[in-house]
Write a protein that holds these residues in place. Sequence first.
Motif, short mmCIF file in Angstrom:
data_model
loop_
_atom_site.label_atom_id
_atom_site.label_comp_id
_atom_site.label_asym_id
_atom_site.label_seq_id
_atom_site.Cartn_x
_atom_site.Cartn_y
_atom_site.Cartn_z
N PRO A 283 -2.22 2.87 -1.73
CA PRO A 283 -3.00 2.33 -0.61
C PRO A 283 -3.07 0.79 -0.63
O PRO A 283 -3.27 0.17 0.40
CB PRO A 283 -4.38 2.95 -0.82
CG PRO A 283 -4.11 4.21 -1.56
CD PRO A 283 -2.96 3.91 -2.47
N GLN A 284 -2.88 0.18 -1.83
CA GLN A 284 -2.92 -1.29 -1.93
C GLN A 284 -1.57 -1.94 -1.62
O GLN A 284 -1.44 -3.16 -1.67
CB GLN A 284 -3.34 -1.72 -3.34
CG GLN A 284 -4.82 -1.51 -3.66
CD GLN A 284 -5.12 -0.06 -4.03
OE1 GLN A 284 -4.37 0.55 -4.77
NE2 GLN A 284 -6.19 0.48 -3.49
N GLY B 90 -4.78 5.33 -11.76
CA GLY B 90 -5.98 5.45 -10.96
C GLY B 90 -5.80 5.31 -9.45
O GLY B 90 -6.76 5.42 -8.69
N ASP B 91 -4.57 5.04 -9.00
CA ASP B 91 -4.34 4.88 -7.56
C ASP B 91 -3.48 6.03 -7.01
O ASP B 91 -2.64 6.58 -7.72
CB ASP B 91 -3.61 3.56 -7.28
CG ASP B 91 -4.48 2.36 -7.61
OD1 ASP B 91 -5.65 2.36 -7.15
OD2 ASP B 91 -4.01 1.46 -8.30
N GLY B 92 -3.70 6.34 -5.74
CA GLY B 92 -2.88 7.35 -5.10
C GLY B 92 -1.46 6.84 -4.90
O GLY B 92 -1.25 5.66 -4.63
N VAL B 93 -0.48 7.73 -5.08
CA VAL B 93 0.93 7.36 -4.88
C VAL B 93 1.49 8.18 -3.73
O VAL B 93 1.51 9.41 -3.79
CB VAL B 93 1.76 7.60 -6.16
CG1 VAL B 93 3.23 7.35 -5.91
CG2 VAL B 93 1.25 6.72 -7.30
N ALA B 94 1.92 7.50 -2.67
CA ALA B 94 2.45 8.19 -1.49
C ALA B 94 3.95 8.42 -1.63
O ALA B 94 4.46 9.50 -1.28
CB ALA B 94 2.15 7.38 -0.23
#
Lengths: 152, 86
Positions: A129-130, A42-46
Amino acid sequence: MKIQVQTQPFDLSTEVAALYAANPKVGAVATFLGLVRDTNEGDGVATLTLEHYPGMTEKSLAKIVDEAKSRWEMLDCTVIHRVGELKPTEPIVLVAVASGHRQDAFAACAFIMDYLKTQAPFWKKELTPQGERWVEARESDDAAAARWQNKN
Amino acid sequence: MMRITLLYFARLREQFGTGSEVADLPAEVQTVGELVAWLRARGGNWANELAEGRAYRLAVNQDMTALTTALKDGDEVAIFPPVTGG
């Protein structure tokens, strides 16, 4: 059989051609290409950073390939796994298996990937982002590897 | 006396603050399981990460191994989280 751990990218068509170009007995090549996704849990991965255990990695991949060879007809095989920092859409892993016929190629390719996921000492850390976090091992990967234990 | 090389990877390397060390083992440490108990006794992150129920894997001389495996002088022992490659 080619087993490589490297930071640099690889070229899929070059690697596949190397498996059959000089061997007219090859009737099928099955490939798996693993890529960096831009989301996880569920989180964006850079970025995804892969660490490994030099020496044991190559040894465990060779063992997995040997086990596949004992179960299916394999004429040749290439396993390339990248390490270091990777971005979404970049290839991480290639497994390509050359056989006389598709059934052996498909099965051996899936087997090698399932065992690689649970046995080869690689670890992923993702930047979201976290902040940074280590990717947790998944039970579904253990289940995928376990399903081969009843087949011979 | 047994002298071994210890390697730590990924989250454990970060938590332990080192990727490797050379350890002289006391006589009571003869197996991988006894080694883990000895490391756990260091307390702090060692006790926390290697606590009962925590998931970690062990390798001796680059082969995955069980807690009952006997150690010998010169072994390379690695402790790491469950793998997540592919």
